[in-house]
Scaffold this active site. Structure first.
Site, PDB file in Angstrom:
ATOM      1  CG  ASN A  76      -6.224   6.871   3.574  1.00 18.72           C
ATOM      2  OD1 ASN A  76      -4.998   6.896   3.443  1.00 18.72           O
ATOM      3  ND2 ASN A  76      -6.830   7.344   4.640  1.00 18.72           N
ATOM      4  CG  ASP A 124       4.559   9.561  10.253  1.00 18.89           C
ATOM      5  OD1 ASP A 124       5.545   8.851  10.513  1.00 18.89           O
ATOM      6  OD2 ASP A 124       3.673   9.216   9.450  1.00 18.89           O
TER       7      ASP A 124
HETATM    8  C1  GLP Z   1       1.281   4.639   8.451  1.00 22.95           C
HETATM    9  C2  GLP Z   1       2.444   5.634   8.362  1.00 22.95           C
HETATM   10  C3  GLP Z   1       2.806   5.909   6.937  1.00 22.95           C
HETATM   11  C4  GLP Z   1       2.928   4.605   6.187  1.00 22.95           C
HETATM   12  C5  GLP Z   1       1.582   3.953   6.084  1.00 22.95           C
HETATM   13  C6  GLP Z   1       1.589   2.648   5.320  1.00 22.95           C
HETATM   14  O1  GLP Z   1       0.064   5.230   8.674  1.00 22.95           O
HETATM   15  N1  GLP Z   1       2.196   6.866   9.036  1.00 22.95           N
HETATM   16  O2  GLP Z   1       3.997   6.672   6.900  1.00 22.95           O
HETATM   17  O3  GLP Z   1       3.441   4.825   4.912  1.00 22.95           O
HETATM   18  O4  GLP Z   1       1.076   3.741   7.374  1.00 22.95           O
HETATM   19  O5  GLP Z   1       1.961   1.612   6.154  1.00 22.95           O
HETATM   20  P1  GLP Z   1       2.329   0.146   5.698  1.00 22.95           P
HETATM   21  O6  GLP Z   1       3.670   0.258   5.088  1.00 22.95           O
HETATM   22  O7  GLP Z   1       2.361  -0.640   6.968  1.00 22.95           O
HETATM   23  O8  GLP Z   1       1.289  -0.290   4.759  1.00 22.95           O
END
Ligand code: GLP
Length: 247
Positions: A136, A67
């Site tokens: 979520n 993304d």
């Molecule tokens: C973001 C990314 C995701 C990621 C998620 C969790 O929103 N777009 O790809 O997996 O957050 O992030 P974290 O690993 O910082 O908890």
């Protein structure tokens, strides 16, 4: 779905890096699907370390990221393109032209999503997709309610994701409200999926995503339908998952 328990963040990162490096060692032309967020940073550090020791060569690898924020370009230090360069690409021998992310500066969403999907198809698909898990249950930026049949698309982020990601920005207003993301279908077409989960805050969602009903309300729950998924989680993240369920 195989679930591997790791002691802590470092152990999780090392176990996940082992799986990625095995892929690259077996096929040096692998197409790696990569992720951002705090979860994969330790995986990238471990891969950089092994690369430095001469144990892993990325010179023929291709990467595609999940993304990118809409409106942010590679020169913005909040973009995922910047994140990937600083946390991984600059420290290994991957060719910059072999690294791909959605172009956050392309305003024409239809055109950009089509380009991204076509590119993945031309590469022969993703050999292994690394995924973090949103609080979520989102994967990539596929928020609750996302259609399972969606390809790469432009999404409007939920307030919960904006809240979770504002720690990376100076002010909440700076967090982009939209992002390009591979869709659930794009992710499910990956030949293999590697999910990493760390920390107590992810324990409840990990249990619901991997052992609860399969529903668009928890996008990661669809992974239960994929035939080659490995979840590597630390003790805290897997604390609500029974011992018998673990590989
Ligand atoms: C973001 C990314 C995701 C990621 C998620 C969790 O929103 N777009 O790809 O997996 O957050 O992030 P974290 O690993 O910082 O908890």
């Amino acid at each position: 779905m195989r679930i591997q328990r790791a002691r802590d963040f470092k152990d999780m990162s090392r176990k996940a890096a082992n799986i990625l490096s095995a892929q690259v060692i077996l096929d040096r032309r692998s197409v790696l699907g990569l992720a951002t967020g705090s979860s994969p940073t330790g995986v990238y550090r471990q891969l950089i370390d092994w690369h430095g020791k001469g144990d892993i060569d990325f010179s023929e690898c291709v990467t595609v990221n999940l993304d990118e924020y809409y409106g942010l370009g590679p020169d913005s230090d909040q973009s995922y393109s910047w994140f990937m360069r600083k946390n991984f690409f600059e420290s290994v021998n991957i060719k910059p032209e072999n690294t791909h992310l959605p172009n956050g500066l392309e305003k024409d969403a239809k055109k950009e999503c089509q380009r991204y999907e076509d590119m993945i198809r031309c590469l022969g698909g993703i050999d292994i997709q690394l995924l973090g898990l949103g609080l979520n249950g989102h994967i990539g930026f596929n928020e609750p309610g996302a259609a399972f049949e969606a390809d790469t698309h432009l999404v409007t982020l939920t307030q919960s994701t904006i809240d979770a990601n504002k720690r990376f920005f100076e002010k909440e207003e700076d967090v982009p409200r939209k992002a390009y993301t591979m869709g659930i279908r794009t992710i499910m077409h990956a030949k293999r999926i590697l999910v990493i989960v760390s920390g107590e805050s992810k324990a409840e969602i990990a249990k619901r995503a991997f052992f609860g009903p399969i529903t668009p309300e928890i996008p990661a729950s669809v992974l239960q339908l994929h035939n080659n998924v490995t979840v590597v989680g630390d003790e805290a993240a897997l604390s609500l998952i029974l011992e018998e369920a673990l590989a």
